[in-house]
Write an enzyme that holds these catalytic residues in place. Structure first.
Site, PDB file in Angstrom:
ATOM      1  N   ASN A  23       0.773  -1.209  -0.364  1.00 15.22           N
ATOM      2  CA  ASN A  23       0.086   0.077   0.246  1.00 15.22           C
ATOM      3  C   ASN A  23       0.373   1.516   0.359  1.00 15.22           C
ATOM      4  O   ASN A  23       1.507   1.264   0.686  1.00 15.22           O
ATOM      5  CB  ASN A  23      -1.022   0.154   1.211  1.00 15.22           C
ATOM      6  N   ASP A  51     -10.755  -7.108  -1.258  1.00 15.73           N
ATOM      7  CA  ASP A  51     -11.823  -6.596  -1.029  1.00 15.73           C
ATOM      8  C   ASP A  51     -13.166  -7.452  -1.402  1.00 15.73           C
ATOM      9  O   ASP A  51     -13.863  -7.224  -0.756  1.00 15.73           O
ATOM     10  CB  ASP A  51     -11.839  -5.154  -1.135  1.00 15.73           C
ATOM     11  N   ARG A  54     -14.193 -10.295   0.506  1.00 17.94           N
ATOM     12  CA  ARG A  54     -14.472  -9.863   2.014  1.00 17.94           C
ATOM     13  C   ARG A  54     -15.444  -9.535   2.156  1.00 17.94           C
ATOM     14  O   ARG A  54     -16.573 -10.024   2.317  1.00 17.94           O
ATOM     15  CB  ARG A  54     -13.645  -8.320   2.472  1.00 17.94           C
ATOM     16  N   HIS A  86      -7.659   1.226  -3.615  1.00 16.62           N
ATOM     17  CA  HIS A  86      -7.412  -0.089  -2.476  1.00 16.62           C
ATOM     18  C   HIS A  86      -7.651   1.027  -0.662  1.00 16.62           C
ATOM     19  O   HIS A  86      -6.369   1.408  -0.472  1.00 16.62           O
ATOM     20  CB  HIS A  86      -6.668  -0.919  -2.819  1.00 16.62           C
TER      21      HIS A  86
END
Length: 234
Positions: A23, A51, A54, A86
């Protein structure tokens, strides 16, 4: 990330496929790509599959809370997607989401409440990573590892067909959602059965409501700010 991109430019095959995880993943992916100008930009992606998975898992968990008769899991949920960065500005797209009920696929909005789907779930998704780090004092390494495997399988493995939608951070050039060119943004993607490794298509048919468009605009603004900050430091 610039150094990584420069090493790829110098030593890697022109057909190399690069998945960026560190990140800020979207902007790091863009920086690496910029530092390897002879590598096609489509060969660089970043991980938003975590993501995506999830989101499916949260829907399955909510379904299981409705009653003990069926044990739902992520395989029973399809059609979700993640747009944007993200980060905590990511946008959950659920209008095409379906759940398998007694062998038939039905829209998830016919099973779960609108308030939870439109308000509670997107916010939970945005905060999930931070919650895990706060609880474990570490990132969700195993979940990320599984997401990496699925990302690579869909991107460079055997194509699952155009009905299989997955989320990836890819170059925004030429998208149909108003995201400016020159960014790395998460979009729903597909890959045809006969497509060569690394090929993908951004799904262009998602209809974004006004609230979703506004949310995507905020996420894009964050991406543009990250890009500006990163390029100023070069």
């Amino acid at each position: 990330m610039i150094d990584h991109g420069a090493s790829i430019e110098k030593h890697a095959s022109r057909d190399v496929k690069v998945l960026v995880i560190a990140n800020p993943a979207n902007t790091n992916c863009l920086l690496a790509s910029q530092a390897a100008p002879s590598i096609p930009t489509r060969n660089f992606t970043c991980l938003t599959r975590l993501d995506h998975d999830r989101l499916r898992g949260m829907i399955a968990k909510k379904l299981n809370e409705l009653g003990p008769l069926v044990d739902y899991n992520t395989k029973d949920v399809r059609g979700v997607a993640v747009f944007g960065n993200h980060s905590t500005t990511q946008v959950a797209y659920l209008d095409s989401a379906e759940v398998c009920v007694e062998g038939s696929w039905v829209p998830v909005k016919t099973v779960l409440g609108r308030e939870w789907l439109e308000n509670t779930l997107p916010e939970q998704l945005q905060q999930r990573g931070a919650e895990i780090i706060s609880h474990l004092q570490a990132s969700s390494a195993m979940s990320a590892a599984r997401a990496i495997v699925r990302h690579l399988s869909d991107w460079i493995g055997h194509g699952a067909g155009e009905d299989h939608v997955f989320s990836m951070g890819v170059r925004s050039d030429g998208n149909s959602y108003g995201v400016p060119d020159g960014l790395v943004c998460s979009f729903p993607c597909t890959r045809a059965f006969d497509a060569p490794p690394g090929e993908y298509t951004i799904v262009s048919t998602c209809v974004l409501s006004q609230p979703l468009r506004a949310a995507l605009h905020r996420s894009v603004e964050e991406l543009e700010m990250e890009k500006e900050t990163a390029f100023k430091s070069l």
